[in-house]
Scaffold this motif. Structure first.
Motif, PDB file in Angstrom:
ATOM      1  N   THR A 358       6.699   2.516  -0.603  1.00  0.00           N
ATOM      2  CA  THR A 358       7.286   3.745  -1.148  1.00  0.00           C
ATOM      3  C   THR A 358       7.423   3.717  -2.666  1.00  0.00           C
ATOM      4  N   ARG A 359       6.795   2.769  -3.344  1.00  0.00           N
ATOM      5  CA  ARG A 359       7.023   2.631  -4.792  1.00  0.00           C
ATOM      6  C   ARG A 359       6.595   3.867  -5.576  1.00  0.00           C
ATOM      7  N   ASP A 360       5.685   4.663  -5.036  1.00  0.00           N
ATOM      8  CA  ASP A 360       5.225   5.874  -5.730  1.00  0.00           C
ATOM      9  C   ASP A 360       5.963   7.120  -5.274  1.00  0.00           C
ATOM     10  N   THR A 361       6.978   6.957  -4.468  1.00  0.00           N
ATOM     11  CA  THR A 361       7.747   8.094  -3.960  1.00  0.00           C
ATOM     12  C   THR A 361       9.220   7.796  -4.188  1.00  0.00           C
ATOM     13  N   PRO A 362       9.757   8.190  -5.326  1.00  0.00           N
ATOM     14  CA  PRO A 362      11.108   7.768  -5.725  1.00  0.00           C
ATOM     15  C   PRO A 362      12.199   8.066  -4.706  1.00  0.00           C
ATOM     16  N   THR A 363      12.038   9.114  -3.916  1.00  0.00           N
ATOM     17  CA  THR A 363      13.068   9.433  -2.934  1.00  0.00           C
ATOM     18  C   THR A 363      12.811   8.729  -1.599  1.00  0.00           C
ATOM     19  N   SER A 364      11.733   7.945  -1.531  1.00  0.00           N
ATOM     20  CA  SER A 364      11.382   7.181  -0.330  1.00  0.00           C
ATOM     21  C   SER A 364      11.205   8.064   0.898  1.00  0.00           C
ATOM     22  N   ASP A 365      10.785   9.315   0.687  1.00  0.00           N
ATOM     23  CA  ASP A 365      10.564  10.204   1.828  1.00  0.00           C
ATOM     24  C   ASP A 365       9.127  10.143   2.320  1.00  0.00           C
ATOM     25  N   SER A 366       8.291   9.333   1.669  1.00  0.00           N
ATOM     26  CA  SER A 366       6.900   9.185   2.083  1.00  0.00           C
ATOM     27  C   SER A 366       6.384   7.860   1.545  1.00  0.00           C
ATOM     28  N   ALA A 367       5.205   7.470   1.990  1.00  0.00           N
ATOM     29  CA  ALA A 367       4.674   6.160   1.632  1.00  0.00           C
ATOM     30  C   ALA A 367       3.157   6.211   1.531  1.00  0.00           C
ATOM     31  N   TYR A 368       2.619   5.242   0.783  1.00  0.00           N
ATOM     32  CA  TYR A 368       1.182   5.032   0.685  1.00  0.00           C
ATOM     33  C   TYR A 368       0.838   3.675   1.293  1.00  0.00           C
ATOM     34  N   ILE A 369      -0.452   3.460   1.506  1.00  0.00           N
ATOM     35  CA  ILE A 369      -0.936   2.145   1.908  1.00  0.00           C
ATOM     36  C   ILE A 369      -1.229   1.328   0.652  1.00  0.00           C
ATOM     37  N   TYR A 370      -0.650   0.146   0.577  1.00  0.00           N
ATOM     38  CA  TYR A 370      -0.946  -0.809  -0.487  1.00  0.00           C
ATOM     39  C   TYR A 370      -1.574  -2.059   0.121  1.00  0.00           C
ATOM     40  N   ALA A 371      -2.280  -2.818  -0.723  1.00  0.00           N
ATOM     41  CA  ALA A 371      -2.915  -4.046  -0.236  1.00  0.00           C
ATOM     42  C   ALA A 371      -3.051  -5.048  -1.368  1.00  0.00           C
ATOM     43  N   SER A 372      -3.248  -6.306  -0.982  1.00  0.00           N
ATOM     44  CA  SER A 372      -3.511  -7.373  -1.938  1.00  0.00           C
ATOM     45  C   SER A 372      -4.307  -8.456  -1.225  1.00  0.00           C
ATOM     46  N   TYR A 373      -4.717  -9.463  -1.998  1.00  0.00           N
ATOM     47  CA  TYR A 373      -5.425 -10.599  -1.412  1.00  0.00           C
ATOM     48  C   TYR A 373      -5.055 -11.871  -2.160  1.00  0.00           C
ATOM     49  N   SER A 374      -5.283 -12.985  -1.481  1.00  0.00           N
ATOM     50  CA  SER A 374      -5.023 -14.296  -2.076  1.00  0.00           C
ATOM     51  C   SER A 374      -6.251 -15.171  -1.911  1.00  0.00           C
ATOM     52  N   ASP A 375      -6.617 -15.870  -2.998  1.00  0.00           N
ATOM     53  CA  ASP A 375      -7.727 -16.815  -2.958  1.00  0.00           C
ATOM     54  C   ASP A 375      -7.255 -18.263  -3.055  1.00  0.00           C
ATOM     55  N   ASP A 376      -5.943 -18.474  -3.054  1.00  0.00           N
ATOM     56  CA  ASP A 376      -5.435 -19.846  -3.135  1.00  0.00           C
ATOM     57  C   ASP A 376      -4.519 -20.172  -1.959  1.00  0.00           C
ATOM     58  N   GLY A 377      -4.899 -19.659  -0.784  1.00  0.00           N
ATOM     59  CA  GLY A 377      -4.180 -20.030   0.416  1.00  0.00           C
ATOM     60  C   GLY A 377      -2.839 -19.380   0.602  1.00  0.00           C
ATOM     61  N   GLY A 378      -2.635 -18.183   0.047  1.00  0.00           N
ATOM     62  CA  GLY A 378      -1.417 -17.434   0.268  1.00  0.00           C
ATOM     63  C   GLY A 378      -0.299 -17.696  -0.716  1.00  0.00           C
ATOM     64  N   VAL A 379      -0.572 -18.450  -1.795  1.00  0.00           N
ATOM     65  CA  VAL A 379       0.472 -18.793  -2.762  1.00  0.00           C
ATOM     66  C   VAL A 379       0.623 -17.696  -3.813  1.00  0.00           C
ATOM     67  N   THR A 380      -0.483 -17.315  -4.445  1.00  0.00           N
ATOM     68  CA  THR A 380      -0.444 -16.228  -5.423  1.00  0.00           C
ATOM     69  C   THR A 380      -1.309 -15.085  -4.929  1.00  0.00           C
ATOM     70  N   TRP A 381      -0.947 -13.883  -5.370  1.00  0.00           N
ATOM     71  CA  TRP A 381      -1.565 -12.681  -4.832  1.00  0.00           C
ATOM     72  C   TRP A 381      -2.071 -11.782  -5.961  1.00  0.00           C
ATOM     73  N   ALA A 382      -3.196 -11.160  -5.734  1.00  0.00           N
ATOM     74  CA  ALA A 382      -3.772 -10.241  -6.713  1.00  0.00           C
ATOM     75  C   ALA A 382      -2.848  -9.051  -6.928  1.00  0.00           C
ATOM     76  N   SER A 383      -2.985  -8.442  -8.094  1.00  0.00           N
ATOM     77  CA  SER A 383      -2.214  -7.250  -8.401  1.00  0.00           C
ATOM     78  C   SER A 383      -2.373  -6.242  -7.266  1.00  0.00           C
ATOM     79  N   ASN A 384      -1.238  -5.730  -6.791  1.00  0.00           N
ATOM     80  CA  ASN A 384      -1.271  -4.805  -5.660  1.00  0.00           C
ATOM     81  C   ASN A 384      -2.055  -3.549  -6.001  1.00  0.00           C
ATOM     82  N   LYS A 385      -2.802  -3.053  -5.027  1.00  0.00           N
ATOM     83  CA  LYS A 385      -3.576  -1.830  -5.202  1.00  0.00           C
ATOM     84  C   LYS A 385      -3.166  -0.806  -4.168  1.00  0.00           C
TER      85      LYS A 385
END
Length: 410
Positions: A358-385
């Motif tokens: 809900t980061r793009d919906t300030p009143t949290s009345d709706s939501a988008y799909i976000y995603a990320s990925y990790s190439d180091d076994g789940g420790v660090t994650w790419a900038s969310n898209k």
């Protein structure tokens, strides 16, 4: 690279679902009786980063989508209740209603095995178990449906895509704790285990390597305890699902949002801390690593807002890492992140996660799909898209925009 077993769980479990049994995750009757859709004139919307969002019309909730590991343009997915879609070019989608031979009750599961056979599963009997069908032509035609497993709620499906000793075995689980496998391309199924630790919906199964043996580890995680303090219990089989060993019981999650009539709810949309698991089948650095992804409030406690977390195990679920937060919004207590799912690329080992946000919906009345990925076994994650171009508004007509990402681009 392949996006294997692209798992999608939507937020279309609505406000009116709160009066149902909090121990059951079936399709709410109130939703079926009050369904009201909106549609769009556009078939495809592409955002500035190149993510195509396909509007497939007015199908209902909880889709599960898989990709053929032998042909990255072939996908098959299905919604509740038995509204199926398939594509052979990644763009043009064909609608169908496969014949299970009996009315089905939803919670579709899909999987491809290593030679490209497609399996489609749904609950049936209102609910007494699951039926499964197999297709050799990406969902154009189907084998006769067979009963794969018994149970009363929430199933899951996985297939061995390797060339190991259990190649093309297919596995399914179902609440209240049953595990079944097929060793003959879905023609017959045998229940080989029943886990007493399964009480809440959220039982999952996945396949990984056991040392040098591809597909040699079949993992099951059960969900039990209190709905607001889940216990995840991890098991592994090293003989193709014939026998299992208990590895550990973990208390990773607390509330997801707010307690509404006994259910975890985000803005009155029902959810829960499912333990999503996947394993690294690649030949790269983190081969064999088992991952668990879930949503949980930060800070812990009723009424706070959930984040998405990843933990990993290097010893088949006996011990686990600390939790690594995946969502990167600046102040996550201003936003809700929930309904995650996870998959691991079997060639590269890249770990993908998507969720509602809900980061793009300030009143949290709706939501988008976000995603990320990790190439180091789940420790660090790419900038969310943000990879959906249409938000999901709980106050309007709830609908699901099925989407496809460009492989490798998040």
């Amino acid at each position: 690279m392949f996006l294997t077993s692209f798992l999608l769980l939507t937020l279309n479990k609505t406000v009116c679902a709160q009066i149902d049994d909090p121990l059951i995750d079936r399709v709410p009757l109130e939703w079926l009786e009050n369904i009201n859709y909106s549609d769009s004139d556009e078939d495809v919307i592409t955002d500035n980063d190149g993510y195509d969002n396909f509007n497939l019309g007015v199908d209902f909730a909880e889709p599960h989508l898989s990709q053929n590991p032998n042909n990255p343009l072939q996908y098959f997915g299905a919604y509740n209740i038995n509204n199926a879609w398939q594509t052979s070019d990644g763009h043009d989608w064909i609608s169908s209603t496969p014949n299970f031979g009996t009315p089905v009750n939803g919670d579709p599961g899909t999987a491809y095995d290593g030679v490209g056979n497609l399996y489609y599963e749904s609950m049936f009997g209102g609910v007494t178990g699951c039926k499964v069908m197999r297709s050799t032509d990406n969902g154009l035609t189907w084998s006769a449906p067979v009963t794969a497993i018994s149970g009363n709620d929430k199933n899951w499906l996985a297939a061995d895509q390797t060339s190991g000793p259990y190649a093309n075995f297919v596995y399914t689980v179902m609440t209240p704790g049953n595990f079944a496998r097929s060793t003959n391309f879905g023609a017959t199924w045998t229940t080989t285990a029943t886990f007493a630790t399964q009480a809440l919906p959220g039982m999952m199964v996945c396949v990984g390597p056991n040392g040098t043996t591809d597909g040699g580890a079949v993992y099951v995680v059960t969900n039990s305890g209190n709905a607001f303090a889940s216990t995840y219990t991890f098991y592994v089989s090293n003989n193709g699902g014939l026998n299992f060993t208990l590895k550990s019981a973990q208390n990773f999650a607390n509330y997801v949002g707010t307690n509404v009539n006994g259910r975890n709810s985000v803005q009155n949309m029902r959810t829960r801390p499912y333990p999503f698991i996947t394993a690294d089948q690649s030949t790269n650095t983190f081969r064999g690593r088992l991952y668990c992804v879930y949503a949980s409030n930060t800070p812990a406690g009723n009424g706070n807002k959930p984040d998405i977390f990843c933990r990993y195990s290097n010893d088949q679920g006996t011990t686990w890492s600390l939790a690594f937060k995946i969502n990167d919004d600046l102040n996550s207590q201003n936003h809700h992140q929930w309904h995650p799912s996870v998959w691991c690329d079997k060639s590269t080992g890249r770990l993908y996660v998507k969720w509602m946000d809900t980061r793009d919906t300030p009143t949290s009345d709706s939501a988008y799909i976000y995603a990320s990925y990790s190439d180091d076994g789940g420790v660090t994650w790419a900038s969310n898209k943000r990879i959906s171009t249409q938000n999901e508004n709980r106050l309007l007509n709830l609908r699901w925009w099925r989407y496809s990402t460009i492989p490798g681009r998040l």
